[in-house]
Design an enzyme around this catalytic site. Structure first.
Site, PDB file in Angstrom:
ATOM      1  CB  SER A 166      -0.895   0.009   1.246  1.00  0.00           C
ATOM      2  OG  SER A 166      -1.494   1.267   1.461  1.00  0.00           O
ATOM      3  CE1 TYR A 185      -5.017  -1.709   3.997  1.00  0.00           C
ATOM      4  CE2 TYR A 185      -3.801   0.349   3.712  1.00  0.00           C
ATOM      5  CZ  TYR A 185      -4.390  -0.785   3.178  1.00  0.00           C
ATOM      6  OH  TYR A 185      -4.344  -0.987   1.829  1.00  0.00           O
TER       7      TYR A 185
END
Length: 273
Positions: A154, A167
């Site tokens: 990410s 996350y």
């Protein structure tokens, strides 16, 4: 083998975890169009079966398997189902993941009043949900001496993105795991066993459309900030991940391992000036 043949996935058995998700759908479509045999792993039999039908309409072969990527026994049972049908695994795409609402820290929330349990769940889903399938399915790839594993990283693993603590921590772990596994597998099993990652930018999907766009179609404030930080000045479309996926799974990327490829419209490269 010419260059077009090196990009081919025809006949290769590719496992896709998170295959019932939004990005998983784009991945599966690309694999089907490339002639791969696809094992679609998710937690919903109904959704997995729908993806199998999609693959079959594209002229490819698929298998739907219900499994929990954080449950080792569940993943091992999935492996046995795959091997019983196709006798091999040539590639793995760890697409299971995502954020958990309770792990998101709102702009007006007390930073230290976050739900620690939910933050840990977000870490487990994204990190452990990558490690477990890699160790289970990756054993088949390693021992046959050839194959490719793709993890999903990410932007949050490269640049801090506010509000998503769990996350962010998990995706940093995925980056480290990618490099570690790429090194160990090559040293132990040879130069035809590879591990890489794809780091998607911000993609507009039906799932997040109400979060990123207003009723009139304009961007929300947070989406606008992403767009302003992207040289392409727009959000991505899941289909724009497909070429990178096929490249990393195919023999065209035979000397690429331990790398993360950003598919983000230049977001990670730009300082904003």
């Amino acid at each position: 083998m010419n260059i077009l043949e090196r990009f081919s996935l025809k006949g290769k058995v590719i496992v896709v975890t998170g295959g019932t998700g939004i990005l998983g759908k784009a991945f599966i479509k690309a694999l089907a169009e490339s002639g791969a045999k696809i094992c679609i792993i998710g937690r919903s039999q109904e959704k997995a079966d729908e993806r199998v039908k999609m693959v079959e309409t594209l002229g490819a072969e698929a298998l739907a398997v219900v499994a929990d990527v954080m449950d080792e026994d569940s993943v091992r049972k999935a492996k046995e189902q795959i091997l019983a049908k196709w006798d091999t695994i040539d590639g793995l795409v760890n697409a299971a993941g995502g954020n958990i609402p309770g792990a998101t820290i709102g702009p007006n929330d007390d930073l230290f009043d976050n739900k620690i349990g939910d933050t840990i769940k977000a870490i487990e889903l994204n990190l452990y949900g990558t490690i477990v399938p890699t160790l289970v399915f990756g054993e088949v790839i390693a021992k046959q001496g050839k194959g490719s594993i793709i993890n999903i990283s990410s932007l949050a693993a490269s640049l801090p993105i506010t509000r998503v603590l769990g996350y962010t921590v998990a995706k940093h772990g995925v980056e480290g795991f990618t490099k570690w596994m790429a090194t160990e597998l090559a040293l132990r099993y040879g130069d035809k066993v590879r591990v890489n990652a794809i780091a998607p930018g911000v993609f507009l999907t039906e799932q997040n459309r109400t979060l990123l766009t207003n009723p009139d179609g304009s961007y929300t404030e947070r989406a606008g900030r992403f767009v302003q930080g992207t040289p392409f000045s727009r959000l991505g479309d899941p289909s724009e991940l497909e070429g990178t996926l096929v490249y990393l799974l195919s023999d065209a990327s035979a000397f690429v391992s331990g790398e993360t490829i950003f598919v983000d419209g230049g977001f990670n490269s730009w300082c904003g000036v």
